[in-house]
Scaffold this motif. Structure first.
Motif, PDB file in Angstrom:
ATOM      1  N   SER A  81       0.853  -1.334   0.100  1.00 29.20           N
ATOM      2  CA  SER A  81       0.004  -0.091   0.000  1.00 29.20           C
ATOM      3  C   SER A  81       0.858   1.242   0.158  1.00 29.20           C
ATOM      4  O   SER A  81       1.997   1.140   0.347  1.00 29.20           O
ATOM      5  CB  SER A  81      -0.857  -0.057   1.275  1.00 29.20           C
ATOM      6  N   ALA A  82       0.158   2.532  -0.309  1.00 24.84           N
ATOM      7  CA  ALA A  82       1.109   3.683  -0.177  1.00 24.84           C
ATOM      8  C   ALA A  82       1.050   4.216   1.048  1.00 24.84           C
ATOM      9  O   ALA A  82       1.788   5.122   1.733  1.00 24.84           O
ATOM     10  CB  ALA A  82       0.486   4.559  -1.225  1.00 24.84           C
ATOM     11  N   LYS A  83      -0.056   3.640   2.188  1.00 28.95           N
ATOM     12  CA  LYS A  83      -0.130   4.276   3.282  1.00 28.95           C
ATOM     13  C   LYS A  83       0.354   3.040   4.453  1.00 28.95           C
ATOM     14  O   LYS A  83      -0.586   2.506   4.979  1.00 28.95           O
ATOM     15  CB  LYS A  83      -1.478   4.414   3.753  1.00 28.95           C
ATOM     16  N   THR A  84       1.617   3.457   4.768  1.00 27.73           N
ATOM     17  CA  THR A  84       2.292   2.077   5.400  1.00 27.73           C
ATOM     18  C   THR A  84       2.707   2.666   6.826  1.00 27.73           C
ATOM     19  O   THR A  84       2.953   3.756   6.837  1.00 27.73           O
ATOM     20  CB  THR A  84       3.432   1.381   4.812  1.00 27.73           C
ATOM     21  N   GLY A  85       2.714   1.896   7.702  1.00 28.33           N
ATOM     22  CA  GLY A  85       3.235   1.984   9.128  1.00 28.33           C
ATOM     23  C   GLY A  85       3.817   1.281  10.057  1.00 28.33           C
ATOM     24  O   GLY A  85       3.577   0.233   9.689  1.00 28.33           O
ATOM     25  N   VAL A  86       4.341   1.560  11.179  1.00 29.87           N
ATOM     26  CA  VAL A  86       4.463   0.416  12.168  1.00 29.87           C
ATOM     27  C   VAL A  86       3.724   0.728  13.356  1.00 29.87           C
ATOM     28  O   VAL A  86       3.781   1.833  13.861  1.00 29.87           O
ATOM     29  CB  VAL A  86       6.016   0.305  12.315  1.00 29.87           C
ATOM     30  N   PHE A  87       3.431  -0.309  14.102  1.00 26.82           N
ATOM     31  CA  PHE A  87       2.746  -0.250  15.363  1.00 26.82           C
ATOM     32  C   PHE A  87       3.185  -1.354  16.342  1.00 26.82           C
ATOM     33  O   PHE A  87       3.303  -2.660  15.985  1.00 26.82           O
ATOM     34  CB  PHE A  87       1.039  -0.796  15.015  1.00 26.82           C
ATOM     35  N   TYR A  88       4.194  -0.842  16.970  1.00 24.35           N
ATOM     36  CA  TYR A  88       5.296  -1.782  17.651  1.00 24.35           C
ATOM     37  C   TYR A  88       5.094  -1.730  19.212  1.00 24.35           C
ATOM     38  O   TYR A  88       5.473  -0.746  19.944  1.00 24.35           O
ATOM     39  CB  TYR A  88       6.847  -1.278  17.384  1.00 24.35           C
ATOM     40  N   PRO A  89       4.434  -3.015  19.778  1.00 24.56           N
ATOM     41  CA  PRO A  89       4.467  -2.844  21.280  1.00 24.56           C
ATOM     42  C   PRO A  89       5.691  -3.414  21.665  1.00 24.56           C
ATOM     43  O   PRO A  89       6.045  -4.507  21.271  1.00 24.56           O
ATOM     44  CB  PRO A  89       3.099  -4.038  21.351  1.00 24.56           C
ATOM     45  N   LEU A  90       6.328  -2.742  22.338  1.00 21.30           N
ATOM     46  CA  LEU A  90       7.673  -3.018  22.960  1.00 21.30           C
ATOM     47  C   LEU A  90       7.466  -3.994  24.131  1.00 21.30           C
ATOM     48  O   LEU A  90       7.552  -3.527  25.342  1.00 21.30           O
ATOM     49  CB  LEU A  90       8.614  -2.009  23.173  1.00 21.30           C
ATOM     50  N   GLN A  91       7.389  -5.283  24.009  1.00 20.79           N
ATOM     51  CA  GLN A  91       7.083  -6.192  25.017  1.00 20.79           C
ATOM     52  C   GLN A  91       7.398  -7.818  24.570  1.00 20.79           C
ATOM     53  O   GLN A  91       7.271  -7.823  23.254  1.00 20.79           O
ATOM     54  CB  GLN A  91       5.742  -6.214  25.650  1.00 20.79           C
ATOM     55  N   SER A  92       7.797  -8.677  25.297  1.00 15.66           N
ATOM     56  CA  SER A  92       7.816 -10.124  24.796  1.00 15.66           C
ATOM     57  C   SER A  92       6.488 -10.681  25.229  1.00 15.66           C
ATOM     58  O   SER A  92       5.966 -10.806  26.022  1.00 15.66           O
ATOM     59  CB  SER A  92       8.877 -10.747  25.286  1.00 15.66           C
ATOM     60  N   PHE A  93       5.912 -11.142  24.135  1.00 17.13           N
ATOM     61  CA  PHE A  93       4.478 -11.752  24.211  1.00 17.13           C
ATOM     62  C   PHE A  93       4.705 -13.243  24.273  1.00 17.13           C
ATOM     63  O   PHE A  93       5.337 -13.891  23.473  1.00 17.13           O
ATOM     64  CB  PHE A  93       3.573 -11.377  23.016  1.00 17.13           C
ATOM     65  N   LYS A  94       3.767 -13.924  24.968  1.00 14.63           N
ATOM     66  CA  LYS A  94       3.556 -15.218  24.929  1.00 14.63           C
ATOM     67  C   LYS A  94       2.069 -15.589  25.208  1.00 14.63           C
ATOM     68  O   LYS A  94       1.180 -14.682  25.913  1.00 14.63           O
ATOM     69  CB  LYS A  94       4.446 -15.866  26.485  1.00 14.63           C
ATOM     70  N   ILE A  95       1.488 -16.599  24.420  1.00 15.85           N
ATOM     71  CA  ILE A  95       0.055 -16.503  24.373  1.00 15.85           C
ATOM     72  C   ILE A  95      -0.660 -17.049  25.608  1.00 15.85           C
ATOM     73  O   ILE A  95      -1.361 -16.342  25.963  1.00 15.85           O
ATOM     74  CB  ILE A  95      -0.483 -17.749  23.218  1.00 15.85           C
TER      75      ILE A  95
END
Lengths: 258, 258
Positions: free
Chosen positions: A104-118
């Protein structure tokens, strides 16, 4: 302004936690994509979305598309995915925004700074969500981020890259220092718990103060006799000796410069 | 059994905290030795002992003599000090019991595993005190240790040596990992506090679980693309690059073996 609706591409750790949190915050999840239908349906059911197991099934009915997949998968999915005119964001700390440029031309980043486990509960309220993108993209990502967390900031690709590298030191390498300490004590058949109060003290201090003012030990004191003794204890383990040596030399050089 | 009386040789961090704690637990401190009379008197006053600023002034009126001085000073003081028949113990994690062999035939080690600073309060109740020595020596050291702490154990020289090395990883190297993370974020002009929740999470987990089960990150995943990217970010800092590289290679080798 109308709340943006969301489609989640991915069904792993980040997709799971992000999907649930957005759903709980009242956002509409339109679709969930997973490579395997069983898995896609599992998460789609949890967030009242429609499941999809092929990229061609992803339709343009959502406002924001999250690529919450592994770094490798971002590259391969981006090749095949076309969502022209849509806001598309990945959630990776190590990938640049440009990884999505063919989508797409409309790109971004949504970065949650944490380590995830289900299996583990995530405290979204204090989880840093770090956004990257042009103004038009941020206008869509910001309400989503602010609905989840009090800790939202806009950063550049280079800043996210630095944070990701710093996180390796703070999380992975710190964790491995504990593992090494455990191995050394196991090897000597001495109880690791003798180190617990020191460890507690260390991490408490590190969180409360500037660690540059707390540094002690043979490297900081330039106690070459002790350093030499420690290296001799590691004579049979060249890879571990290299860790000790490089860390010691960096501490020395760092405080020489200061 | 009569409570052993104590003379403290040294007036630095460990001497200060040990003297105060023993005094508070009701033990008699006979003398405090310091190289400078001013300093010796300062601590002697606090523990109701007589000050001494020359080794020849140290008399045989105490049961146990603590050499609570720096590692270098242990060697030089031992050359000159003769206390035949007396129990003499140093407080160093890195020196063998034999460092005291010219002082007396009854030698031991009384190692409080913690980092001391004069201004900071010490929680002796949970501070591991690790004793080394023959039975006759332990009979004198043990009541002192148990009066101060609930965490007392007898270990060998080799075990203390291993604990001291492990403590460097747990304390000094962990602390420096935080410093490096701070430098990386400062350099990129991005807020270090974005990493605080991850740091808190990391250290909380490391204290509650076996860190071998918690290891994540590019090294553990063998994500060579990210490792390569991180190393390229550190291209201008060879000493730091060496830390990243040696730590990464050790993590990989460690889990390959497991």
């Amino acid at each position: 302004m109308k709340q943006p609706s969301v489609t989640i591409i991915g069904s792993g750790n980040v997709a799971f936690h992000l999907g649930l949190a957005l759903k709980e915050s009242g956002f509409t999840i339109v679709q969930v994509y997973g490579r395997r239908m069983e898995r896609a349906r599992w998460l789609a059911d949890k967030v009242s979305a429609a499941p999809a197991d092929s990229l061609s099934a992803i339709h343009d009915g959502a406002d924001v598309y999250f690529l919450a997949v592994s770094d490798d998968a971002i590259a391969s999915l981006s090749q095949k995915l076309k969502l022209p005119g849509k806001v598309v964001a990945h959630t990776s700390g190590s990938q640049p925004t440009s990884a999505l440029q063919t989508v797409s031309a409309k790109t971004g980043v949504f970065y949650p700074l944490q380590s995830f486990k289900i299996g583990r509960k995530v405290d979204w309220t204090h989880l840093p969500i770090l956004l990257t993108g042009e103004e038009e993209v941020l206008a869509q990502l910001a309400p989503l981020a602010h609905a989840l967390s009090k800790h939202v900031a806009v950063i550049t690709d280079a800043q996210r890259s630095a944070l990701h590298l710093a996180a390796v030191f703070i999380n992975n390498f710190t964790n491995h220092c504990f593992t090494i300490a455990r191995e050394i004590t196991d090897e000597a058949q001495v109880d690791f718990t003798h180190l617990t109060p020191l460890a507690t003290h260390t991490v408490k201090q590190a969180l409360q103060h500037d660690t540059r003012d707390l540094q002690t030990g043979p490297a900081r004191r330039k106690d070459e006799q002790t350093i030499h003794h420690h290296l001799s204890l590691l004579a049979d383990e060249p890879a571990l000796r290299a860790v000790y040596e490089s860390m010691t030399r960096h501490i020395q050089a760092y405080y020489d410069k200061a």
